[in-house]
Motif scaffolding. Structure first.
Motif, short mmCIF file in Angstrom:
data_model
loop_
_atom_site.label_atom_id
_atom_site.label_comp_id
_atom_site.label_asym_id
_atom_site.label_seq_id
_atom_site.Cartn_x
_atom_site.Cartn_y
_atom_site.Cartn_z
N GLY A 1 0.81 -1.21 0.00
CA GLY A 1 0.00 0.00 0.00
C GLY A 1 0.85 1.26 0.00
O GLY A 1 0.53 2.24 -0.68
N LYS A 2 1.94 1.24 0.77
CA LYS A 2 2.84 2.39 0.79
C LYS A 2 3.47 2.60 -0.60
O LYS A 2 3.54 3.74 -1.08
CB LYS A 2 3.92 2.15 1.83
N LYS A 3 3.90 1.53 -1.25
CA LYS A 3 4.50 1.64 -2.59
C LYS A 3 3.49 2.21 -3.58
O LYS A 3 3.83 3.04 -4.44
CB LYS A 3 5.00 0.28 -3.04
N GLU A 4 2.24 1.76 -3.45
CA GLU A 4 1.21 2.26 -4.37
C GLU A 4 0.97 3.75 -4.17
O GLU A 4 0.83 4.50 -5.14
CB GLU A 4 -0.08 1.47 -4.13
N TRP A 5 0.94 4.20 -2.89
CA TRP A 5 0.76 5.63 -2.63
C TRP A 5 1.91 6.45 -3.19
O TRP A 5 1.70 7.51 -3.81
CB TRP A 5 0.64 5.87 -1.13
N LEU A 6 3.14 5.98 -2.99
CA LEU A 6 4.30 6.73 -3.50
C LEU A 6 4.28 6.79 -5.02
O LEU A 6 4.63 7.82 -5.62
CB LEU A 6 5.60 6.08 -3.00
N ASP A 7 3.89 5.69 -5.66
CA ASP A 7 3.80 5.69 -7.13
C ASP A 7 2.75 6.67 -7.61
O ASP A 7 2.95 7.38 -8.61
CB ASP A 7 3.49 4.28 -7.63
N LYS A 8 1.61 6.71 -6.91
CA LYS A 8 0.55 7.62 -7.33
C LYS A 8 0.97 9.08 -7.13
O LYS A 8 0.65 9.94 -7.96
CB LYS A 8 -0.72 7.33 -6.52
N PHE A 9 1.67 9.35 -6.04
CA PHE A 9 2.18 10.71 -5.84
C PHE A 9 3.15 11.09 -6.95
O PHE A 9 3.12 12.22 -7.47
CB PHE A 9 2.88 10.83 -4.48
N ASP A 10 4.03 10.17 -7.33
CA ASP A 10 4.99 10.44 -8.39
C ASP A 10 4.27 10.69 -9.71
O ASP A 10 4.61 11.59 -10.47
CB ASP A 10 5.96 9.26 -8.51
N GLN A 11 3.25 9.87 -9.97
CA GLN A 11 2.46 10.05 -11.19
C GLN A 11 1.75 11.41 -11.20
O GLN A 11 1.74 12.11 -12.22
CB GLN A 11 1.44 8.92 -11.30
N ALA A 12 1.17 11.78 -10.06
CA ALA A 12 0.46 13.06 -9.98
C ALA A 12 1.43 14.23 -10.17
O ALA A 12 1.10 15.21 -10.84
CB ALA A 12 -0.25 13.18 -8.64
N LYS A 13 2.63 14.10 -9.59
CA LYS A 13 3.61 15.18 -9.74
C LYS A 13 4.01 15.36 -11.21
O LYS A 13 4.10 16.48 -11.72
CB LYS A 13 4.85 14.85 -8.90
N LYS A 14 4.28 14.23 -11.88
CA LYS A 14 4.68 14.32 -13.29
C LYS A 14 3.56 14.88 -14.15
O LYS A 14 3.79 15.71 -15.04
CB LYS A 14 5.10 12.93 -13.77
N THR A 15 2.34 14.43 -13.89
CA THR A 15 1.20 14.95 -14.66
C THR A 15 1.03 16.45 -14.42
O THR A 15 0.77 17.21 -15.36
CB THR A 15 -0.08 14.21 -14.26
#
Length: 700
Positions: free
Chosen positions: A238-252
């Motif tokens: 779950g932590k990895k998924e949250w970090l990935d989503k944050f990274d995706q949101a930042k790039k977008t």
């Protein structure tokens, strides 16, 4: 073998350094406690030197760190811009290579299919946001930002960043441009399961991975200047998924901002298009209106504000905020109010203004670790800036709390030494001198603010109440004489009157707070005086007073003349006075008591003062009356009559002069005494006299 007698940095910082082994070798090489203590002091000095060097390096490199972070941010933006340009050129070349004049039907159909798919996605996203509005209470602005999409949501456990203890469970939503935190609604009725807490802009926060330590596992940290929040996930996946989503949101988010900047720049006449052609192209669509072209300084406002706040350049940050507001107001009155770039920058500027306000308010907050060495002068800057930001009420409250803290600190430094009068003189001077200084600073900071002036009056009233509470405990004690009490009260009143020059009159409150204690002190003093009169009456032999020498008689007469009483007519022989020791002692005591009462006088205290004077003087006259009634010797009766005439004539006349000089009229109770004992002056004992007069009251 290394020399263990002299500690050095290389030895203590070596990789193979083992503390237990080092201490064991020291205990073997050193004999006695003094050598070990010397070595301990050397190690402590080395530790302090290392700490000072580290602090010095941090201070020296702080500005460089901020500038480097800014350069890295700009470099990252340029890299994204370059990446976007390359991808755009790649797609353009791919489109040119597949374009055909004869086969134009298929691309058009594909374009229509893509548009239909985008509409479906947009409709689905609107439904998701509408569902969030139904579940979260207080997030009406969720649909205000165009193009906002939900990326991820879930429950997280918030952790205290310093204590590493769990605080509460929150439900969070990650969007393409922001991160929203909600709390569970304990009074939930219907679909409203959560309550909106706060929403952070993605550009204003940083996500940091947190290592597993103790009970804190699967956690990540959000850095939102100037705060830090830590959240714990249920599992590592779950932590990895949250970090990935944050990274995706930042790039977008960065890609969207880059596209907006490019669209604005392409419209500028100074920027040429990537492919220029003077001939007509039948496949080229007409250019759309891309909106207002904003200057570069306006687009960089959020980043510049972050840098100014980090470097504590608060005046520059406030100037940028005011400049941006003027620019936004000018555009909103003349151009389209739905400019997305304008709305985005305005929202970010408001968030930075909120952060700046919090930083300035923390400058004025009082805590045990904060030094008050700068005094109120150090708070001028924060107060002035908060007033300019429209937070006058908050700055006033924080300013007054700071004043209270400084006043407490100054009072604690006053030591209880010497007499009560000396201590009260020092304490009152410290309290009211500081209040005068604080009044001056307050008028400087809030010159034309009725609300703040009211708050200051309330603050001054509360501080006076704290002071008078301590004053009563220190002064109004059974062993303290009325003269000492009077002197202390006069000192405090004179200090309190210094506030008149600042338009603040709290003397009425001082008198009201001390009134009950003063009444009790007057009653106690009256009882003591009456007891002393009774004791002297038992020992009184009714003999003239002998001073034994002319010089002593002269000094005695001069002493009483200073009180206003002239004793020359009562002198007989060289050293005799035709008055008793009891009468003269009472005269001196009564004048002292009268002067103390006149110093304590207020309109509310005059009744009890008159009644107290009456009772004290009446006790002495009763003593004379009893002696005259029991005396049969004619010569002794004449001597007693002379003493009574002295009291009812000379003493009361001088007392009336003192009373009239201080109050403005004569004392009615003393007049009443003269009328009641008029027969005593003629040598006749008043036999039928009502001892309970109209002045008797429950006070006595």
């Amino acid at each position: 073998m290394e020399n263990t007698k002299e500690p050095n940095f290389k030895l203590l910082s070596g990789k193979d350094f083992i503390p237990e082994k080092y201490v064991k070798s020291l205990s073997q090489n050193y004999v006695g406690g003094s050598e070990l203590q010397n070595l301990r002091r050397k190690i402590q000095a080395l530790s302090e030197e290392t700490s000072n060097n580290l602090k010095k390096n941090v201070y020296e490199n702080y500005v460089q760190f901020i500038e480097t972070a800014k350069e890295i941010s700009h470099l990252e933006s340029e890299m994204y811009q370059l990446s976007h340009l390359l991808s755009e050129q790649k797609s353009l070349l791919s489109a040119l290579s597949t374009t055909s004049i004869l086969e134009d039907t298929q691309p058009i159909n594909l374009e229509r299919e893509n548009k239909a798919t985008e509409k479906d996605i947009e409709e689905d996203n609107k439904q998701k946001l509408a569902a969030i509005l139904e579940k979260v209470e207080g997030c009406k602005e969720l649909l205000e930002v165009h193009g906002r999409k939900l990326l991820f949501e879930g429950d997280l456990l918030e952790i205290d960043p310093t204590e590493n203890t769990s605080l509460k469970t929150v439900h969070v939503y990650l969007f393409t441009d922001s991160f929203m935190i909600t709390n569970r609604n304990s009074n939930s009725r219907g679909l409203m399961k959560y309550i909106y807490e706060i929403m952070y802009d993605l550009s204003s926060l940083a996500v940091v991975n947190v290592r597993d330590l103790g009970n804190v596992k699967h956690a990540f940290k959000l850095l939102i200047f100037p705060d830090t929040r830590v959240f714990q996930c249920s599992s590592n996946s779950g932590k990895k998924e949250w970090l990935d989503k944050f990274d995706q949101a930042k790039k977008t988010r960065l890609a969207q901002e880059q596209q907006k900047r490019e669209s604005v720049t392409e419209k500028s006449p100074s920027r040429s298009t990537s492919i220029e052609s003077s001939s007509y192209n039948p496949f080229e669509e007409p250019e759309e209106d891309l909106g207002t072209v904003h200057p570069e300084w306006f687009l960089d406002i959020p980043e510049e504000l972050d840098v100014c706040v980090a470097q504590r350049h608060f005046e520059e940050a406030l100037s940028l905020l005011q400049k941006s507001k003027e620019y936004i107001n000018q555009l909103q009155t003349t151009n389209d109010k739905h400019d997305q770039v304008l709305i985005d920058i305005q929202r970010k500027a408001e968030q930075r203004q909120h952060s700046l306000t919090e930083v300035l308010m923390k400058e004025l907050e009082v805590n045990p670790d904060k030094s008050l060495q700068g005094g109120l002068r150090a708070a001028r800057r924060a107060v002035r800036l908060l007033n300019q930001l429209g937070r006058e009420t908050q700055s006033c409250n924080l300013f007054l709390k700071l004043c209270s803290s400084m006043l407490r600190t100054q009072c604690k430094r006053v030591k209880r030494e010497g007499s009560t009068t000396t201590y009260i003189r020092h304490l009152a001077s410290v309290v009211f001198t500081n209040m005068c200084h604080m009044s001056e600073e307050f008028l400087r900071a809030f010159p034309n603010s009725p609300n703040c002036a009211s708050a200051y009056v309330v603050w001054a009233t509360n501080e006076l109440l704290v002071f008078t509470t301590h004053f009563i405990k220190q002064v109004f004690m059974p062993q303290t004489s009325l003269s000492t009490v009077t002197e202390c009260i006069v000192l405090v009143r004179s200090q309190c009157e210094r506030l008149y020059s600042y338009g603040l009159d709290i003397c009425y409150q001082l008198d009201g707070t001390l009134r009950s204690s003063i009444i009790k002190a007057l009653k106690d003093s009256r009882d003591k005086l009456i007891d002393s009169i009774k004791l002297r009456a038992i020992e009184d032999k009714w003999n003239p007073m002998n001073l034994h020498s002319k010089s002593a008689l002269s000094r005695f007469i001069h002493e009483y003349s200073l009180m206003g009483v002239h004793l020359e007519s009562f002198v007989s022989g060289d050293t005799w006075l035709q008055l008793t020791t009891s009468t003269l002692s009472f005269t001196k005591m009564f004048f002292q008591f009268l002067n103390d009462c006149m110093k304590l006088k207020t309109t509310e205290l005059m009744y009890i003062i008159d009644e107290t004077l009456y009772n004290v003087f009446d006790a002495q006259l009763k003593h004379n009356d009893n002696a005259l009634r029991n005396e049969t010797n004619q010569e002794k009766r004449m001597f007693l009559t002379k003493n009574a005439d002295f009291l009812l004539g000379n003493v009361i006349d001088v007392s009336q002069e003192i009373y009239n000089r201080n109050v403005g009229y004569e004392c009615q109770t003393l007049k009443k005494l003269q009328q009641e004992y008029v027969a005593l002056r003629k040598g006749i004992s008043p036999t039928s006299r009502n001892t309970k007069t109209k002045y008797s009251s429950d006070f006595l």
